[in-house]
Design a protein around this motif. Structure first.
Motif, PDB file in Angstrom:
ATOM      1  N   GLY A  28      10.055   4.435   3.780  1.00 26.35           N
ATOM      2  CA  GLY A  28       9.074   3.938   4.614  1.00 26.35           C
ATOM      3  C   GLY A  28       9.934   3.026   5.161  1.00 26.35           C
ATOM      4  O   GLY A  28      10.781   3.095   5.647  1.00 26.35           O
ATOM      5  N   CYS A  43       9.702  -0.287   7.173  1.00 20.29           N
ATOM      6  CA  CYS A  43       8.992  -1.218   6.945  1.00 20.29           C
ATOM      7  C   CYS A  43       9.724  -2.875   8.356  1.00 20.29           C
ATOM      8  O   CYS A  43      11.106  -2.290   9.164  1.00 20.29           O
ATOM      9  CB  CYS A  43       9.678  -1.992   6.107  1.00 20.29           C
ATOM     10  SG  CYS A  43       9.618  -4.000   5.739  1.00 20.29           S
ATOM     11  N   LEU A  93       5.899   3.967  -0.373  1.00 21.46           N
ATOM     12  CA  LEU A  93       5.402   2.963   0.948  1.00 21.46           C
ATOM     13  C   LEU A  93       5.561   1.483  -0.392  1.00 21.46           C
ATOM     14  O   LEU A  93       5.390   0.552   0.021  1.00 21.46           O
ATOM     15  CB  LEU A  93       4.596   3.372   0.952  1.00 21.46           C
ATOM     16  CG  LEU A  93       3.987   4.089   1.957  1.00 21.46           C
ATOM     17  CD1 LEU A  93       3.001   3.588   2.721  1.00 21.46           C
ATOM     18  CD2 LEU A  93       5.366   4.066   2.630  1.00 21.46           C
ATOM     19  N   ALA A 121       6.310  -2.192   1.222  1.00 21.74           N
ATOM     20  CA  ALA A 121       4.937  -2.293   1.885  1.00 21.74           C
ATOM     21  C   ALA A 121       4.197  -3.023   0.421  1.00 21.74           C
ATOM     22  O   ALA A 121       3.254  -4.313   0.633  1.00 21.74           O
ATOM     23  CB  ALA A 121       4.274  -1.547   2.665  1.00 21.74           C
ATOM     24  N   GLY A 136       1.765  -1.957   8.036  1.00 19.31           N
ATOM     25  CA  GLY A 136       2.172  -1.788   6.805  1.00 19.31           C
ATOM     26  C   GLY A 136       1.923  -2.738   5.598  1.00 19.31           C
ATOM     27  O   GLY A 136       1.331  -2.529   4.431  1.00 19.31           O
ATOM     28  N   LYS A 151      -6.312  -0.150  14.102  1.00 17.36           N
ATOM     29  CA  LYS A 151      -5.261  -1.079  12.702  1.00 17.36           C
ATOM     30  C   LYS A 151      -6.733  -1.551  12.306  1.00 17.36           C
ATOM     31  O   LYS A 151      -6.849  -1.723  11.276  1.00 17.36           O
ATOM     32  CB  LYS A 151      -4.564  -1.617  12.595  1.00 17.36           C
ATOM     33  CG  LYS A 151      -2.630  -0.815  13.326  1.00 17.36           C
ATOM     34  CD  LYS A 151      -1.636  -2.201  13.501  1.00 17.36           C
ATOM     35  CE  LYS A 151      -0.537  -0.868  14.126  1.00 17.36           C
ATOM     36  NZ  LYS A 151       0.880  -2.792  13.652  1.00 17.36           N
ATOM     37  N   LEU A 173      -2.049   5.584   4.702  1.00 17.53           N
ATOM     38  CA  LEU A 173      -1.582   3.985   5.196  1.00 17.53           C
ATOM     39  C   LEU A 173      -0.515   4.363   6.492  1.00 17.53           C
ATOM     40  O   LEU A 173       0.381   3.843   7.325  1.00 17.53           O
ATOM     41  CB  LEU A 173      -0.498   3.324   4.538  1.00 17.53           C
ATOM     42  CG  LEU A 173      -1.438   2.396   3.136  1.00 17.53           C
ATOM     43  CD1 LEU A 173      -0.682   1.663   2.210  1.00 17.53           C
ATOM     44  CD2 LEU A 173      -2.830   1.637   4.313  1.00 17.53           C
ATOM     45  N   ILE A 174      -0.061   5.796   6.195  1.00 16.10           N
ATOM     46  CA  ILE A 174       0.962   6.498   7.118  1.00 16.10           C
ATOM     47  C   ILE A 174       0.538   6.892   8.015  1.00 16.10           C
ATOM     48  O   ILE A 174      -0.381   7.804   8.705  1.00 16.10           O
ATOM     49  CB  ILE A 174       1.547   7.623   6.176  1.00 16.10           C
ATOM     50  CG1 ILE A 174       2.707   7.093   4.623  1.00 16.10           C
ATOM     51  CG2 ILE A 174       3.381   8.142   6.646  1.00 16.10           C
ATOM     52  CD1 ILE A 174       2.629   7.970   4.140  1.00 16.10           C
ATOM     53  N   ARG A 206       2.314   2.929   9.388  1.00 18.07           N
ATOM     54  CA  ARG A 206       3.578   3.220   8.258  1.00 18.07           C
ATOM     55  C   ARG A 206       3.924   3.690   8.977  1.00 18.07           C
ATOM     56  O   ARG A 206       3.554   4.821   9.087  1.00 18.07           O
ATOM     57  CB  ARG A 206       3.278   3.356   6.349  1.00 18.07           C
ATOM     58  CG  ARG A 206       4.830   2.505   6.651  1.00 18.07           C
ATOM     59  CD  ARG A 206       5.353   1.379   6.383  1.00 18.07           C
ATOM     60  NE  ARG A 206       6.033   0.626   5.757  1.00 18.07           N
ATOM     61  CZ  ARG A 206       5.796  -0.866   5.989  1.00 18.07           C
ATOM     62  NH1 ARG A 206       5.522  -1.328   6.829  1.00 18.07           N
ATOM     63  NH2 ARG A 206       7.041  -1.839   5.417  1.00 18.07           N
TER      64      ARG A 206
END
Ligand SMILES: NC(=O)C1=CN([C@@H]2O[C@H](COP(=O)(O)OP(=O)(O)OC[C@H]3O[C@@H](n4cnc5c(N)ncnc54)[C@H](O)[C@@H]3O)[C@@H](O)[C@H]2O)C=CC1
Ligand SMILES: N[C@@H](CCC(=O)N[C@@H](CSC=O)C(=O)NCC(=O)O)C(=O)O
Length: 374
Positions: free
Chosen positions: A38, A40, A169, A173, A200, A226, A344-345, A368
């Motif tokens: 991931g 960050c 993740l 995150a 994320g 988001k 989340l991706i 993310r």
């Protein structure tokens, strides 16, 4: 052995792929073939220069998952073929903090910005293939590489049926955000919670507040998609502007304010912390999770509210999670469907696209990003 990884050569700078040379694993070390990692915001702080790497070149990445390819001598409990998630904070299991169930404060975690071995700040395991220069490993990991060499104290073994391209993740995150609400903020049933920043990390703070039973989870983020995702993951309402969230929290509480606020914005300044502090009621908790230039950020906090209102500011590293205890717990929640990870991706990238992915993060295009290795 030879491998390829994405490094920054100086700061401010951009990630670029270079050829690397890895040492052979020594006692207590494993060589990992990375499957996914991931992306960050912390790795970007090193590229912008907000956070200061101990040495350049600097191999980024700390939120990874992969398969053990070599095990150092006299390293019991580890086998070639083991699947692992990297933990950005090591846990030795022996120090005062690990023994007290606070692995996120493990003494080994105090030298990670050097990028060297925990036991020897002058010893590097990764070198530039071109000229042999030592390369710093982010958090002792450096997961933006096809292979990396890490301490077993920074690895959590996981079941082989788990999708590594998703559970990576959990290396940062998820625990950071989820734990910011559940552990550091101690969110309780019925609470009013405001999350500043739903990237994320913040999206997991939303999930954590929801799981802990908050009645109102108020998300704040300037990026519309988001905010929409936050509403899918447990937020009860979402605003673009901090003042809207503060007013709303007060309207729910007879003018008092939220029980808990959590700061997970990517580019932190004192004003955001002051807003999050203003959002909470007497005796409430403002959790500060975001990082940046730690020496430069000062927050204008009214002393009267800190003292006579007994409002708390609580910093947190990895959401107060203990990697070797909480990552398995979060895996169970993922298996049960309680904890959403794939949602989340936003996009997957190749190793050569790390810099482009951070451009996307800064432009607000992704929640993310995940780098996939062949
Ligand atoms: N304390 C810890 O243990 C850890 C801290 N971090 C830090 O947490 C922060 C967040 O990381 P990520 O989620 O990866 O970053 P991110 O960039 O994915 O998320 C930040 C979010 O904040 C939003 N934002 C920006 N300004 C805002 C404002 N004024 N009000 C509300 N929202 C705003 C952005 O639109 C974005 O969605 C970073 O500073 C990172 O370095 C990350 C991991 C561990
Ligand atoms: N505190 C350690 C470094 C651990 C570390 O790098 N933590 C980062 C976030 S990494 C994951 O996202 C962080 O909080 N950095 C701020 C800092 O100044 O430490 C050390 O001192 O080596």
């Amino acid at each position: 052995m030879k491998t390829r990884g994405s490094v920054i050569l100086s700061a401010p700078g951009r990630y670029e792929t270079v050829d690397l040379e890895l040492d052979e694993p020594r006692q207590g070390e494993i060589m990992v073939k990375m499957v996914a990692t991931g992306m960050c915001h912390s790795d970007d702080h090193f590229a912008t220069g907000d956070m200061h790497a101990g040495v350049f070149p600097w191999l980024g990445g700390h939120e990874g998952a992969g398969i053990v390819e070599k095990v150092g001598p006299n390293t019991p409990g580890w086998e070639v073929g083991d699947h692992i998630i990297t933990s950005f904070l090591p846990s030795c299991g022996k120090c005062r903090w690990c023994s007290a169930g606070m692995q996120n404060l493990c003494d080994l975690g105090s030298t990670l910005l050097q990028g060297a071995r925990f036991d020897d700040p002058t010893s590097y395991r990764v070198h530039l293939a071109e000229d042999g220069r030592p390369v710093g490993q982010m958090c002792g990991l450096g997961t933006f590489a096809e292979h990396t060499l890490i301490s077993v104290d920074s690895a959590v073994k996981v079941d082989k049926d788990l999708p590594l391209e998703t559970v990576c993740l959990l290396g940062c995150a998820v625990g950071t955000g989820w734990g910011s609400s559940v552990n550091a903020g101690n969110v309780r049933a019925g609470d009013v919670v405001v999350i500043f920043g739903t990237g994320g990390v913040g999206m997991n703070a939303v999930q954590g507040a929801h799981h802990a039973g908050a009645d109102h989870v108020i998300a704040v983020d300037p990026v519309e998609f988001k905010r929409e995702k936050a509403l899918e993951l447990g937020a009860t309402i979402a605003f673009a502007e901090p003042w809207e969230a503060i007013e709303y929290a007060r309207s729910l509480t007879n003018g008092q304010g939220a029980d808990v606020s959590v700061v997970t914005v990517g580019i932190i300044d004192g004003e955001v912390i002051a807003q999050a502090f203003a959002a909470i009621r007497k005796g409430g908790t403002c959790v500060v999770t975001a990082v940046g230039d730690m020496n430069a950020i000062g927050a204008p906090i009214p002393l009267v509210e800190l003292v006579t209102y007994q409002k708390r500011i609580q910093g947190t590293h990895f959401g107060h999670c203990s990697p070797k205890g909480d990552i398995p717990r979060q895996i169970q929640m993922f298996r049960n469907g309680t904890l959403k990870l794939e949602e989340l991706i936003t996009k997957r990238y190749t190793l050569d696209q790390v810099a482009e992915a951070y451009d996307d993060m800064r432009a607000g295009k992704i929640i993310r990003g995940v780098v996939m290795f062949d």
